[in-house]
Design a protein around this motif. Structure first.
Motif, PDB file in Angstrom:
ATOM      1  N   GLY A 108      -2.121  -0.481   5.584  1.00  0.00           N
ATOM      2  CA  GLY A 108      -0.697  -0.654   5.337  1.00  0.00           C
ATOM      3  C   GLY A 108      -0.020   0.584   4.762  1.00  0.00           C
ATOM      4  O   GLY A 108       1.188   0.614   4.596  1.00  0.00           O
ATOM      5  N   ALA A 109      -0.784   1.628   4.474  1.00  0.00           N
ATOM      6  CA  ALA A 109      -0.185   2.847   3.931  1.00  0.00           C
ATOM      7  C   ALA A 109       0.683   3.545   4.980  1.00  0.00           C
ATOM      8  O   ALA A 109       1.600   4.297   4.643  1.00  0.00           O
ATOM      9  CB  ALA A 109      -1.266   3.796   3.428  1.00  0.00           C
ATOM     10  N   ARG A 110       0.373   3.309   6.254  1.00  0.00           N
ATOM     11  CA  ARG A 110       1.219   3.774   7.360  1.00  0.00           C
ATOM     12  C   ARG A 110       1.329   2.601   8.324  1.00  0.00           C
ATOM     13  O   ARG A 110       0.425   1.774   8.391  1.00  0.00           O
ATOM     14  CB  ARG A 110       0.596   4.938   8.139  1.00  0.00           C
TER      15      ARG A 110
ATOM     16  N   LYS B 155      -3.228  -1.110  10.455  1.00  0.00           N
ATOM     17  CA  LYS B 155      -3.021  -2.553  10.292  1.00  0.00           C
ATOM     18  C   LYS B 155      -4.258  -3.286   9.808  1.00  0.00           C
ATOM     19  O   LYS B 155      -4.180  -4.422   9.381  1.00  0.00           O
ATOM     20  CB  LYS B 155      -2.562  -3.150  11.620  1.00  0.00           C
ATOM     21  N   ASN B 156      -5.432  -2.674   9.925  1.00  0.00           N
ATOM     22  CA  ASN B 156      -6.647  -3.346   9.440  1.00  0.00           C
ATOM     23  C   ASN B 156      -7.646  -2.289   8.940  1.00  0.00           C
ATOM     24  O   ASN B 156      -7.374  -1.086   8.990  1.00  0.00           O
ATOM     25  CB  ASN B 156      -7.261  -4.234  10.530  1.00  0.00           C
ATOM     26  N   TYR B 157      -8.798  -2.762   8.473  1.00  0.00           N
ATOM     27  CA  TYR B 157      -9.787  -1.878   7.844  1.00  0.00           C
ATOM     28  C   TYR B 157     -10.358  -0.863   8.836  1.00  0.00           C
ATOM     29  O   TYR B 157     -10.725   0.245   8.457  1.00  0.00           O
ATOM     30  CB  TYR B 157     -10.890  -2.743   7.229  1.00  0.00           C
TER      31      TYR B 157
ATOM     32  N   ASP C 245     -10.134   4.938  11.323  1.00  0.00           N
ATOM     33  CA  ASP C 245      -9.753   5.616  12.566  1.00  0.00           C
ATOM     34  C   ASP C 245      -8.730   6.714  12.262  1.00  0.00           C
ATOM     35  O   ASP C 245      -8.844   7.841  12.737  1.00  0.00           O
ATOM     36  CB  ASP C 245      -9.143   4.617  13.562  1.00  0.00           C
ATOM     37  N   ARG C 246      -7.712   6.378  11.434  1.00  0.00           N
ATOM     38  CA  ARG C 246      -6.658   7.355  11.116  1.00  0.00           C
ATOM     39  C   ARG C 246      -7.208   8.473  10.230  1.00  0.00           C
ATOM     40  O   ARG C 246      -6.955   9.647  10.452  1.00  0.00           O
ATOM     41  CB  ARG C 246      -5.476   6.688  10.390  1.00  0.00           C
TER      42      ARG C 246
ATOM     43  N   SER D  56       0.809  -1.222   0.000  1.00  0.00           N
ATOM     44  CA  SER D  56       0.000   0.000   0.000  1.00  0.00           C
ATOM     45  C   SER D  56       0.835   1.261   0.000  1.00  0.00           C
ATOM     46  O   SER D  56       0.308   2.354   0.100  1.00  0.00           O
ATOM     47  CB  SER D  56      -0.882   0.016   1.237  1.00  0.00           C
ATOM     48  N   THR D  57       2.139   1.088  -0.085  1.00  0.00           N
ATOM     49  CA  THR D  57       3.004   2.259  -0.068  1.00  0.00           C
ATOM     50  C   THR D  57       3.143   2.846  -1.469  1.00  0.00           C
ATOM     51  O   THR D  57       3.752   3.874  -1.655  1.00  0.00           O
ATOM     52  CB  THR D  57       4.393   1.868   0.466  1.00  0.00           C
TER      53      THR D  57
END
Ligand SMILES: [Zn+2]
Length: 309
Positions: free
Chosen positions: A278-280, A284-286, A291-292, A53-54
């Motif tokens: 996974g972008a940060r 870690k999950n959906y 949340d972020r 995802s990066t």
């Protein structure tokens, strides 16, 4: 007696062999699909994403390791709507695995299960940029679509693996319940954003905007996949000033020179949002994903209110 021992050890060997290959091998084109598949499949499946995802998911290179993953897979789950059009077809061809070819039960194109936004009417040409003629494929950024994605995955897993069907349905019910509760919380947190217009870098946040009732006034890219030139940036500067647009949202993998320029010229706040699981490292999950996103948008929004930018 000797025969009996032989028979028993043969049986044990067979049982062992069955156990070893029990897990259904699932590959997904993106980490978001892998994250949802993990929620639904639990220990009954092994999941791997083909791309990290990066990087920009529109582009990927068919590496030998990816071909191997597709070759071994029982199920391939993709975003569809031409998102992977640039790299998945050649990969499928090289992998020579009939189970996961289009039309077979090991091929699951989730876009067919989602009400897609941004469908193009009329003829589409390359001159229009990297447009998605079948509709905008960034649908995982509406958490309500996460429920539809999970349902499609649960249905296909049950079809391919009857033995664990009840587990998949139980896990789906739990995922749906948790997600529905979180959606209410996220919508409450982002209520102040309701009705506001923001600028987006790419046409990737229309589903997020739809879920949380804000609008995308314009994009930094003049056309999807095309970097902005001076004239488009100047058009944006006047638009941001005229319409008092306060926030610019973008993925971490795009160049930030253009948004920094817009920030210098107009004081618009840049909110770099994780676009995928996974972008940060902390996504870690959906659930973490939204949340972020919600935390970053809320912070940008509160700065607007206090004029602290
Ligand atoms: Zn796109």
């Amino acid at each position: 007696m000797k025969h009996l021992i032989k028979t028993i050890s043969l049986l044990l060997l067979l049982c062992g062999a069955v156990n070893v290959q029990a897990a259904l091998r699932v590959v997904t084109t993106t980490e978001d699909l892998a994250a949802i598949a993990r929620e639904i499949g639990g220990p009954a499946i092994e999941v791997e994403s083909l791309t990290p995802s990066t990087r920009d998911p529109h582009f990927a290179e068919a590496k030998p390791s990816m071909i191997r993953k597709v070759y071994r897979a029982d199920l391939l789950i993709l975003i569809g709507a031409d998102m992977e059009i640039g790299w998945l077809p050649p990969l499928l061809q090289s992998a020579r695995n009939s189970r996961v070819q289009g039309g077979n039960s090991g091929f699951l194109d989730i876009s067919t299960e989602i009400p897609l936004l941004g469908k193009m009417s009329g003829p589409v040409s390359r001159a229009m940029g990297d447009v998605h003629a079948k509709g905008n494929p960034h649908y995982w950024l509406d958490p309500r679509n996460g429920i539809l994605m999970a349902r499609a995955i649960a249905a296909r897993l049950s079809e391919l693996d009857h033995e664990h069907s009840a587990d998949y349905q139980t896990r789906l019910a739990s995922f749906e319940e948790r997600l529905k509760q979180k959606i209410v919380d996220w919508q409450t947190s982002l209520a102040p954003l309701k009705g506001q217009a923001v600028i987006a870098y790419h046409t990737s946040f229309i589903y997020l905007a739809d879920a949380f009732n804000f609008t995308i006034a314009d994009e930094v890219e003049p056309k999807p996949g095309i970097s902005p030139g001076a004239s488009h940036l100047n058009h944006l500067v006047s638009r941001i000033k005229r319409e008092k647009i306060g926030i610019l949202i973008m993925e971490p993998y795009y160049e930030q020179r253009s948004s920094r320029y817009l920030n210098e010229q107009t004081d618009i706040q840049i909110a770099v949002l994780p676009q995928s699981v996974g972008a940060r490292p902390d996504v870690k999950n959906y659930f973490d994903l939204f949340d972020r996103i919600v935390a970053i948008l809320s912070e940008a929004q509160s700065k607007l209110k206090t004029g602290a930018q």
